[in-house]
Design a protein around this motif. Sequence first.
Motif, PDB file in Angstrom:
ATOM      1  N   ALA A 287       7.354  -0.836  -1.910  1.00 52.98           N
ATOM      2  CA  ALA A 287       5.985  -1.928  -1.189  1.00 52.98           C
ATOM      3  C   ALA A 287       5.418  -3.380  -2.086  1.00 52.98           C
ATOM      4  CB  ALA A 287       4.902  -1.120  -0.912  1.00 52.98           C
ATOM      5  N   GLY A 288       5.478  -3.265  -3.313  1.00 53.47           N
ATOM      6  CA  GLY A 288       5.376  -4.514  -4.183  1.00 53.47           C
ATOM      7  C   GLY A 288       6.460  -5.148  -3.828  1.00 53.47           C
ATOM      8  N   LEU A 289       8.062  -4.989  -3.894  1.00 47.87           N
ATOM      9  CA  LEU A 289       8.485  -5.672  -3.629  1.00 47.87           C
ATOM     10  C   LEU A 289       9.345  -6.883  -2.064  1.00 47.87           C
ATOM     11  CD1 LEU A 289      11.393  -3.780  -5.064  1.00 47.87           C
ATOM     12  CD2 LEU A 289      11.001  -5.727  -5.695  1.00 47.87           C
TER      13      LEU A 289
ATOM     14  N   GLY B 231       9.739   1.822  -9.321  1.00 49.38           N
ATOM     15  CA  GLY B 231       9.275   2.228  -9.928  1.00 49.38           C
ATOM     16  C   GLY B 231       9.156   4.262  -9.055  1.00 49.38           C
ATOM     17  N   LYS B 232       9.047   5.029  -8.279  1.00 50.97           N
ATOM     18  CA  LYS B 232       9.605   5.699  -8.020  1.00 50.97           C
ATOM     19  C   LYS B 232      11.133   6.006  -7.270  1.00 50.97           C
ATOM     20  CE  LYS B 232       4.423   7.847  -6.856  1.00 50.97           C
ATOM     21  NZ  LYS B 232       4.316   6.597  -7.211  1.00 50.97           N
ATOM     22  N   MET B 233      11.285   4.849  -6.469  1.00 46.40           N
ATOM     23  CA  MET B 233      12.794   4.555  -6.067  1.00 46.40           C
ATOM     24  C   MET B 233      14.137   3.980  -7.201  1.00 46.40           C
ATOM     25  SD  MET B 233      13.273   3.045  -2.244  1.00 46.40           S
ATOM     26  CE  MET B 233      14.514   3.023  -1.756  1.00 46.40           C
TER      27      MET B 233
ATOM     28  N   ALA C  61       1.228  12.710  -8.902  1.00 47.69           N
ATOM     29  CA  ALA C  61       1.116  13.256  -6.921  1.00 47.69           C
ATOM     30  C   ALA C  61       2.147  12.099  -6.922  1.00 47.69           C
ATOM     31  CB  ALA C  61      -0.338  13.265  -6.595  1.00 47.69           C
ATOM     32  N   VAL C  62       3.304  12.511  -6.549  1.00 45.89           N
ATOM     33  CA  VAL C  62       3.691  11.890  -5.727  1.00 45.89           C
ATOM     34  C   VAL C  62       3.586  11.099  -4.550  1.00 45.89           C
ATOM     35  CG1 VAL C  62       6.247  11.088  -4.413  1.00 45.89           C
ATOM     36  CG2 VAL C  62       5.935  13.255  -6.500  1.00 45.89           C
ATOM     37  N   PHE C  63       2.445  11.487  -3.388  1.00 48.08           N
ATOM     38  CA  PHE C  63       2.186  10.536  -2.731  1.00 48.08           C
ATOM     39  C   PHE C  63       0.540  10.422  -2.645  1.00 48.08           C
ATOM     40  CE2 PHE C  63       5.423  13.595  -1.694  1.00 48.08           C
ATOM     41  CZ  PHE C  63       6.870  13.081  -1.568  1.00 48.08           C
ATOM     42  N   GLY C  64      -0.138   9.839  -3.071  1.00 47.53           N
ATOM     43  CA  GLY C  64      -1.692   9.612  -3.751  1.00 47.53           C
ATOM     44  C   GLY C  64      -1.896  10.762  -2.816  1.00 47.53           C
TER      45      GLY C  64
ATOM     46  N   ASP D 197      20.214   8.375  -8.475  1.00 47.91           N
ATOM     47  CA  ASP D 197      18.862   8.140  -7.414  1.00 47.91           C
ATOM     48  C   ASP D 197      17.871   9.365  -7.353  1.00 47.91           C
ATOM     49  OD1 ASP D 197      19.711   5.962  -5.887  1.00 47.91           O
ATOM     50  OD2 ASP D 197      20.600   7.456  -4.751  1.00 47.91           O
ATOM     51  N   THR D 198      16.324   8.504  -8.568  1.00 50.33           N
ATOM     52  CA  THR D 198      15.933   9.636  -8.942  1.00 50.33           C
ATOM     53  C   THR D 198      14.649   9.767  -8.566  1.00 50.33           C
ATOM     54  OG1 THR D 198      14.770   7.210 -10.356  1.00 50.33           O
ATOM     55  CG2 THR D 198      16.353   8.447 -11.890  1.00 50.33           C
ATOM     56  N   GLY D 199      14.452   8.879  -7.170  1.00 49.32           N
ATOM     57  CA  GLY D 199      13.486   9.734  -6.255  1.00 49.32           C
ATOM     58  C   GLY D 199      13.571   9.776  -4.753  1.00 49.32           C
TER      59      GLY D 199
ATOM     60  N   ALA E  23       5.374  -2.871 -15.382  1.00 50.17           N
ATOM     61  CA  ALA E  23       4.674  -1.874 -16.960  1.00 50.17           C
ATOM     62  C   ALA E  23       6.683  -1.826 -16.917  1.00 50.17           C
ATOM     63  CB  ALA E  23       4.505  -1.009 -16.620  1.00 50.17           C
ATOM     64  N   ALA E  24       7.299  -1.350 -16.251  1.00 52.81           N
ATOM     65  CA  ALA E  24       9.025  -0.886 -15.947  1.00 52.81           C
ATOM     66  C   ALA E  24      10.124  -2.019 -16.712  1.00 52.81           C
ATOM     67  CB  ALA E  24       9.860  -0.412 -15.414  1.00 52.81           C
ATOM     68  N   ALA E  25      11.160  -1.069 -17.258  1.00 52.98           N
ATOM     69  CA  ALA E  25      12.436  -3.402 -17.125  1.00 52.98           C
ATOM     70  C   ALA E  25      12.758  -3.207 -16.253  1.00 52.98           C
ATOM     71  CB  ALA E  25      12.650  -2.328 -18.315  1.00 52.98           C
TER      72      ALA E  25
ATOM     73  N   GLY F  81       0.927   0.479  -0.826  1.00 50.88           N
ATOM     74  CA  GLY F  81       1.688   0.876  -1.308  1.00 50.88           C
ATOM     75  C   GLY F  81       1.692   2.783  -1.040  1.00 50.88           C
ATOM     76  N   GLY F  82       1.594   3.834  -1.431  1.00 50.17           N
ATOM     77  CA  GLY F  82       2.262   5.512  -0.607  1.00 50.17           C
ATOM     78  C   GLY F  82       0.745   5.677  -1.223  1.00 50.17           C
ATOM     79  N   SER F  83      -0.257   4.924  -1.899  1.00 46.04           N
ATOM     80  CA  SER F  83      -1.695   5.788  -2.165  1.00 46.04           C
ATOM     81  C   SER F  83      -2.861   5.146  -1.138  1.00 46.04           C
ATOM     82  CB  SER F  83      -2.457   5.514  -3.910  1.00 46.04           C
ATOM     83  OG  SER F  83      -2.183   3.998  -3.720  1.00 46.04           O
TER      84      SER F  83
ATOM     85  N   SER G 214       3.509  17.298  -6.444  1.00 51.62           N
ATOM     86  CA  SER G 214       4.107  16.697  -6.455  1.00 51.62           C
ATOM     87  C   SER G 214       5.438  17.318  -7.223  1.00 51.62           C
ATOM     88  CB  SER G 214       3.362  16.890  -8.759  1.00 51.62           C
ATOM     89  OG  SER G 214       4.665  16.112  -9.116  1.00 51.62           O
ATOM     90  N   VAL G 215       6.502  16.813  -8.262  1.00 50.15           N
ATOM     91  CA  VAL G 215       8.120  17.728  -7.947  1.00 50.15           C
ATOM     92  C   VAL G 215       8.027  17.985  -9.430  1.00 50.15           C
ATOM     93  CG1 VAL G 215       8.164  16.976  -5.464  1.00 50.15           C
ATOM     94  CG2 VAL G 215       8.524  15.671  -7.384  1.00 50.15           C
ATOM     95  N   ILE G 216       9.166  18.668  -8.886  1.00 54.57           N
ATOM     96  CA  ILE G 216      10.319  19.034 -10.347  1.00 54.57           C
ATOM     97  C   ILE G 216      11.731  18.961 -10.288  1.00 54.57           C
ATOM     98  CG2 ILE G 216      10.994  20.126 -11.896  1.00 54.57           C
ATOM     99  CD1 ILE G 216       8.485  21.925 -12.324  1.00 54.57           C
TER     100      ILE G 216
ATOM    101  N   ASP H  12      -8.717   2.148 -13.887  1.00 56.63           N
ATOM    102  CA  ASP H  12      -8.019   0.891 -15.013  1.00 56.63           C
ATOM    103  C   ASP H  12      -7.972  -0.422 -14.860  1.00 56.63           C
ATOM    104  OD1 ASP H  12      -7.766   3.422 -15.532  1.00 56.63           O
ATOM    105  OD2 ASP H  12      -5.514   3.200 -15.633  1.00 56.63           O
ATOM    106  N   LEU H  13      -8.439  -0.952 -13.790  1.00 62.31           N
ATOM    107  CA  LEU H  13      -8.033  -2.607 -13.761  1.00 62.31           C
ATOM    108  C   LEU H  13      -9.379  -3.058 -13.410  1.00 62.31           C
ATOM    109  CD1 LEU H  13      -4.559  -3.397 -11.851  1.00 62.31           C
ATOM    110  CD2 LEU H  13      -5.109  -2.482 -14.513  1.00 62.31           C
ATOM    111  N   ILE H  14     -10.884  -2.785 -12.434  1.00 63.39           N
ATOM    112  CA  ILE H  14     -11.444  -2.512 -11.678  1.00 63.39           C
ATOM    113  C   ILE H  14     -12.555  -1.658 -12.291  1.00 63.39           C
ATOM    114  CG2 ILE H  14     -10.921  -5.051 -10.331  1.00 63.39           C
ATOM    115  CD1 ILE H  14     -10.633  -2.736  -7.847  1.00 63.39           C
TER     116      ILE H  14
END
Length: 488
Positions: A14-16, A40-42, A434-437, A53-55, A34-36, A464-466, A307-309, A288-290
């Motif tokens: 969603a950010g992209l 995100g989840k994808m 939680a994976v889906f908000g 594919d991790t997500g 934040a990541a390199a 985004g998903g939340s 969530s998931v394992i 955290d941000l506001i």
Amino acid sequence: MKGKSAAVIGSGIAGLAAAIRLAVKGFDVTVFEAAAEPGGKMGEKTILGYRFDTGPSIFTMPQLIDELFQLCGKNPRDYINYQKLNPVFNYFYEDGTVINAPHGAEKFAEEIASKTTEEKETVLRFLQACETKYKLTHKVFLERSLHKPLNYLNYETLYGVLNFGKIQAFKTMNEANHRQFKDPRVIQLFNRYASYNGSNPFSAPATLNVIAHIEINMGAYFPVGGMYSVISALYKLAAEMGVDFKFNTVVSSIITANGKATGLRTAETAYPFDIVVSNMDVFNTYQDLIPDAPKPKLTLRQPKSSSVIVFYWGIMKMFPELGLHNIFFSRSDKEEFHYVFEKNRVFADPTVYVHVSSKVNESDAPEGCENWFVMVTVPNNSGQDWDRFVRLTRKNVIAKLNTALKTDVQPLIGCEAILDPRRIEAETFSAFGAVFGNASNSPYSAFLRHPNFSSKIKNLYFCGGSVHPGPGIPLCLLSAKIATDLVK
Ligand SMILES: Cc1cc2nc3c(=O)[nH]c(=O)nc-3n(C[C@H](O)[C@H](O)[C@H](O)COP(=O)(O)OP(=O)(O)OC[C@H]3O[C@@H](n4cnc5c(N)ncnc54)[C@H](O)[C@@H]3O)c2cc1C
């Protein structure tokens, strides 16, 4: 508009999409991640020659991806290609039934009728009703902000309101599926779609049966090169549109002045911006941000999704009975969802999803081998003993697969990585892992997710998903569209 600047916090899908849409509007866009890597989840990882594919792995409505390229005046096919899946899923039941679910209502209904006690006509009627739900909701609910009164003054919304009964908002998925079908295998198959947004079919509104329509009637796809190709393609497009990416950069606060977002802060620097779009989980954005901003307490207090394992296994053998998407059902989905949502524990006989991208993308595994993404639904993180739950789940999943596939899976596992709710929380800043908000376990939480804008802080938007309209790739893409359409 040229010269106005926008910050996007997070480079999930969603950010992209939001960054690309803002660039098209003429903003100078900077994405803070934040990541390199983007996604995100994808995400994507490679271990000993196995690519995972991790997500996400289930991919529908590719036109929403194509739309982003078309908006930028590009041909999507120069960046990304998809293959339409047929069959879409292989379903394995404890009693030995195997359903190879094809694409398209007619063929799907024929397969169900040949393997279960349901009539073809019953399945077709059900899928027709799912399509009606989709038609009644997608323009009203999925493609617009529900939080702007003017959006209610149009033909589609009026039509939706007049036909409100048909979307079955006050019946649960399980009740609706039970009313339609008598064969428990078919009920379980359709109940499972609740897990696509981390909800419980025994409490989520039957409106969510639209998911079955999207997958079975509209079709499921797989991107050439794997799911991460979608992220790579969007990242490339964003960069071509002049979007600046700052990776390994955590946003620590959103700066506000006189009720307006005016920039953001990282550990090192304060950056001024005209608008800020948060792709961070909305719960964590507020926390955290506001932290001093007034909070929409009712929305943020709604129970979170499951969530998931996930076990990422390099398997040193090929299994012709498996396809790209495979489900090994629990003997009781009622008990399974009760464990996940009421007991907050893992269930000993979970429904196991095995996704094998090397079935269509051969280079994802060494020759003679397969890359298994093995996922079960679990509760979100409320401090459970996850090391123990992961150990238990691994043992139970292997036992289940051994029986279904008549083999010993353990010695075939050549490499392994594991994802659990703690890592999801830590790595993608998702509240409670939680994976889906929020879970869509009531009409309120299903339809009234957080809006795509802040009603208290001007120039602050959310995607985004939340947030509205919800999680999963298609809805995340729509959240970016709705949020950026609100930017004047
Ligand atoms: C295992 C798994 C399987 C799934 N399967 C499917 C599926 O088959 N089909 C489907 O459609 N969906 C699936 N989903 C859901 C789907 O992945 C998500 O709904 C979607 O990817 C969420 O995207 P998003 O844009 O909300 O952001 P996220 O992917 O959550 O990304 C948010 C990004 O923001 C960054 N960020 C957050 N806070 C900050 C900060 N303060 N500073 C800087 N950066 C920050 C994070 O690092 C992250 O990169 C699955 C999810 C998982 C985890």
